[in-house]
Design an enzyme around this catalytic site. Structure first.
Site, mmCIF file in Angstrom:
data_model
loop_
_atom_site.group_PDB
_atom_site.id
_atom_site.type_symbol
_atom_site.label_atom_id
_atom_site.label_comp_id
_atom_site.label_asym_id
_atom_site.label_seq_id
_atom_site.Cartn_x
_atom_site.Cartn_y
_atom_site.Cartn_z
ATOM 1 N N ARG A 84 -0.158 -2.550 -6.750
ATOM 2 C CA ARG A 84 -0.471 -3.579 -5.750
ATOM 3 C C ARG A 84 -1.444 -4.607 -6.339
ATOM 4 O O ARG A 84 -1.264 -5.813 -6.161
ATOM 5 C CB ARG A 84 -1.070 -2.900 -4.507
ATOM 6 C CG ARG A 84 -1.564 -3.839 -3.406
ATOM 7 C CD ARG A 84 -1.920 -2.991 -2.188
ATOM 8 N NE ARG A 84 -2.782 -3.665 -1.241
ATOM 9 C CZ ARG A 84 -2.354 -4.427 -0.235
ATOM 10 N NH1 ARG A 84 -1.067 -4.648 -0.088
ATOM 11 N NH2 ARG A 84 -3.210 -4.960 0.616
ATOM 12 N N HIS A 123 -3.998 -8.911 3.964
ATOM 13 C CA HIS A 123 -5.456 -8.909 4.103
ATOM 14 C C HIS A 123 -5.854 -9.716 5.328
ATOM 15 O O HIS A 123 -5.387 -10.834 5.513
ATOM 16 C CB HIS A 123 -6.121 -9.535 2.863
ATOM 17 C CG HIS A 123 -6.080 -8.666 1.662
ATOM 18 N ND1 HIS A 123 -6.255 -9.144 0.377
ATOM 19 C CD2 HIS A 123 -5.898 -7.318 1.533
ATOM 20 C CE1 HIS A 123 -6.171 -8.146 -0.478
ATOM 21 N NE2 HIS A 123 -5.956 -7.027 0.195
ATOM 22 N N ARG A 165 0.866 -1.178 0.000
ATOM 23 C CA ARG A 165 0.000 0.000 0.000
ATOM 24 C C ARG A 165 0.902 1.226 0.000
ATOM 25 O O ARG A 165 2.038 1.184 0.498
ATOM 26 C CB ARG A 165 -0.895 0.031 1.242
ATOM 27 C CG ARG A 165 -1.812 -1.182 1.418
ATOM 28 C CD ARG A 165 -2.603 -1.058 2.719
ATOM 29 N NE ARG A 165 -3.542 -2.160 2.909
ATOM 30 C CZ ARG A 165 -3.285 -3.246 3.642
ATOM 31 N NH1 ARG A 165 -2.110 -3.377 4.257
ATOM 32 N NH2 ARG A 165 -4.192 -4.197 3.772
ATOM 33 N N LYS A 225 -2.187 -1.904 8.030
ATOM 34 C CA LYS A 225 -3.350 -1.336 8.708
ATOM 35 C C LYS A 225 -3.430 -1.850 10.141
ATOM 36 O O LYS A 225 -3.176 -3.022 10.400
ATOM 37 C CB LYS A 225 -4.624 -1.710 7.956
ATOM 38 C CG LYS A 225 -4.787 -0.985 6.617
ATOM 39 C CD LYS A 225 -6.115 -1.329 5.982
ATOM 40 C CE LYS A 225 -6.336 -0.544 4.692
ATOM 41 N NZ LYS A 225 -7.635 -0.869 4.074
ATOM 42 N N HIS A 266 -1.912 2.089 -6.017
ATOM 43 C CA HIS A 266 -2.654 0.870 -5.685
ATOM 44 C C HIS A 266 -2.798 -0.050 -6.903
ATOM 45 O O HIS A 266 -2.964 -1.260 -6.755
ATOM 46 C CB HIS A 266 -4.037 1.234 -5.138
ATOM 47 C CG HIS A 266 -4.438 0.420 -3.946
ATOM 48 N ND1 HIS A 266 -3.761 0.471 -2.745
ATOM 49 C CD2 HIS A 266 -5.423 -0.499 -3.773
ATOM 50 C CE1 HIS A 266 -4.330 -0.358 -1.886
ATOM 51 N NE2 HIS A 266 -5.329 -0.969 -2.491
ATOM 52 N N TYR A 314 -9.365 -11.093 -6.624
ATOM 53 C CA TYR A 314 -8.438 -11.266 -7.732
ATOM 54 C C TYR A 314 -8.764 -12.480 -8.593
ATOM 55 O O TYR A 314 -8.356 -12.550 -9.747
ATOM 56 C CB TYR A 314 -6.998 -11.348 -7.203
ATOM 57 C CG TYR A 314 -6.587 -10.057 -6.555
ATOM 58 C CD1 TYR A 314 -6.292 -8.933 -7.324
ATOM 59 C CD2 TYR A 314 -6.555 -9.919 -5.170
ATOM 60 C CE1 TYR A 314 -5.967 -7.729 -6.740
ATOM 61 C CE2 TYR A 314 -6.227 -8.720 -4.575
ATOM 62 C CZ TYR A 314 -5.938 -7.620 -5.369
ATOM 63 O OH TYR A 314 -5.629 -6.426 -4.784
#
Length: 299
Positions: free
Chosen positions: A247, A270, A148, A172, A244, A279
Site C-alpha cells: 500500500r 485517508h 489495506r 475504516k 501494508h 509520502y
C-alpha cells in the site's frame, strides 16, 4: 453499573454511532480491560463515574514500563474517548484525562519497495499450485489498488465493477470509496475466479467473498501476512515487509510519477490530507524535480 456494563455500552456506541471497525473496538476494549485489571490488582474499588486523574496517572505510569510510546499514546487516546463518551451520556461531568498528555512519538516513514522488488515478488509465486493463481491476484490487487489488508480480505465479487474500471472498497468506519483497477489486475482476478475459485466448495455466507482459502472461507489477515513474508524470504529481500508495504509502495510510486496528493488521498481512503502528506517525505529527489520544474526562479 460496573465497569463491564459501561464498557459494553461504549462498544455499542462506537459501533453504531461512530461506525468504527471491529479491530478498533477490540483495541479500545483491551485497553479498558487493562485498566480494570490494574485497579483489581491494586485493590482499588472505584467506578468509571468516580475515578479521578491521580488513579489514571498511576495506571499510565504502570503501563509505561510494559509498552512502547506508540502503544501508550493509543491507550491514552482510547481512555480519552471512553470518558468523553461518559460525559456525552451524562454519566459524569468532567474528563479525568483532560490534563493527561500522550507521549510524543514522531512520525515514522513507511517502508516501500521498488517496482523491481514487486515484480520479483510476483515472479516468485508458484503458479503450479491452486493457491498460486489466488496469491498472484492478491499481490496484484494490494499493489495496484493500494488496499489495506482488512479491505482485501473483505472484498466481495459484487464490489467488482470491471466494465467501469473500478472496485468498491469498504474502509475504516465502513466508509466506501471507488478505486480504479488496472486491466492487468482484472485479468489476474478473472483467472483466479474462473480457474480456481469456481472449483471450490464454498462455505455458507462466503458465496460473495472474492478471495477464499481451501475450505471455501474468507482468508484471515494473518494468512495474507504469511503469503507476503514468505515471498520476501523466497527472493532474499533484505526488508521486513507486510501487506501494508505494498500500500505504501502504491502511494509512493504514484507520487513519483506525478500524481497529486489529493488524488492519492482519495484512492487510499485517508480522511485527512495530513495522513497522505507523509509520502512527500519519502522521495527528496521527487521534491527537487518539482522545484526544478515549477518554480519560476529555476526556469
Amino acid at each position: 453499573m460496573n465497569w463491564s456494563s459501561y464498557i459494553k455500552n461504549f462498544q455499542s456506541y462506537l459501533k453504531i454511532e461512530r461506525g468504527l471497525s471491529k479491530n478498533t473496538l477490540d483495541n479500545y476494549t483491551f485497553d479498558l480491560e487493562r485498566l480494570c485489571l490494574f485497579l483489581k490488582e491494586n485493590s482499588i474499588e472505584i467506578s468509571p463515574i468516580k475515578i479521578q486523574e491521580e488513579t489514571i496517572q498511576q495506571f499510565i505510569y504502570h503501563i509505561s514500563k510494559e509498552v512502547n510510546v506508540r502503544s501508550q499514546a493509543r491507550i491514552i487516546s482510547g481512555l480519552k474517548s471512553f470518558f468523553s463518551y461518559l460525559i456525552f451520556e451524562d454519566y459524569r461531568a468532567d474528563n479525568p484525562m483532560e490534563l493527561i498528555e500522550a507521549p510524543r512519538i514522531g512520525r515514522k516513514l513507511p517502508d516501500t519497495l521498488s517496482v523491481a522488488d514487486i515484480d520479483n515478488l510476483i515472479a516468485a509465486i508458484d503458479l503450479s499450485s491452486p493457491e498460486g493463481e489466488r496469491n498472484r491476484a492478491i499481490v496484484e490487487t494490494l499493489y495496484s489498488c493500494g488496499l489495506r489488508v482488512s479491505e482485501l480480505v473483505t472484498l466481495k465479487i459484487s464490489d467488482l465493477f470491471f466494465e467501469e474500471g473500478f472496485i468498491k472498497i469498504t474502509g475504516k468506519g465502513n466508509k466506501q470509496r471507488f478505486v480504479p483497477i488496472a486491466p492487468s489486475t482484472e485479468k489476474f482476478i478473472n483467472l483466479y475466479r474462473n480457474n480456481i475459485r469456481n472449483h471450490l466448495v464454498i462455505a455458507k455466507n462466503f458465496e460473495d467473498t472474492l478471495f477464499l482459502n481451501r475450505r471455501g472461507k474468507q482468508l484471515t489477515r494473518a494468512m495474507i501476512f504469511t503469503i507476503i513474508r514468505g515471498l520476501a524470504i523466497k527472493i532474499n529481500l533484505e526488508k521486513t515487509i507486510s501487506p501494508h508495504t505494498l500500500r505504501h509502495s502504491f502511494a509512493t510510486h504514484l507520487l513519483e510519477n506525478g500524481a497529486d496528493l489529493r488524488s492519492i488521498q482519495m484512492m487510499l481512503g485517508h480522511e485527512s490530507i495530513t495522513t497522505t502528506e507523509i509520502y512527500v517525505h519519502l522521495d527528496r529527489k521527487y521534491l527537487t524535480q518539482i522545484i526544478n520544474t515549477f518554480h519560476p526562479r529555476k526556469k
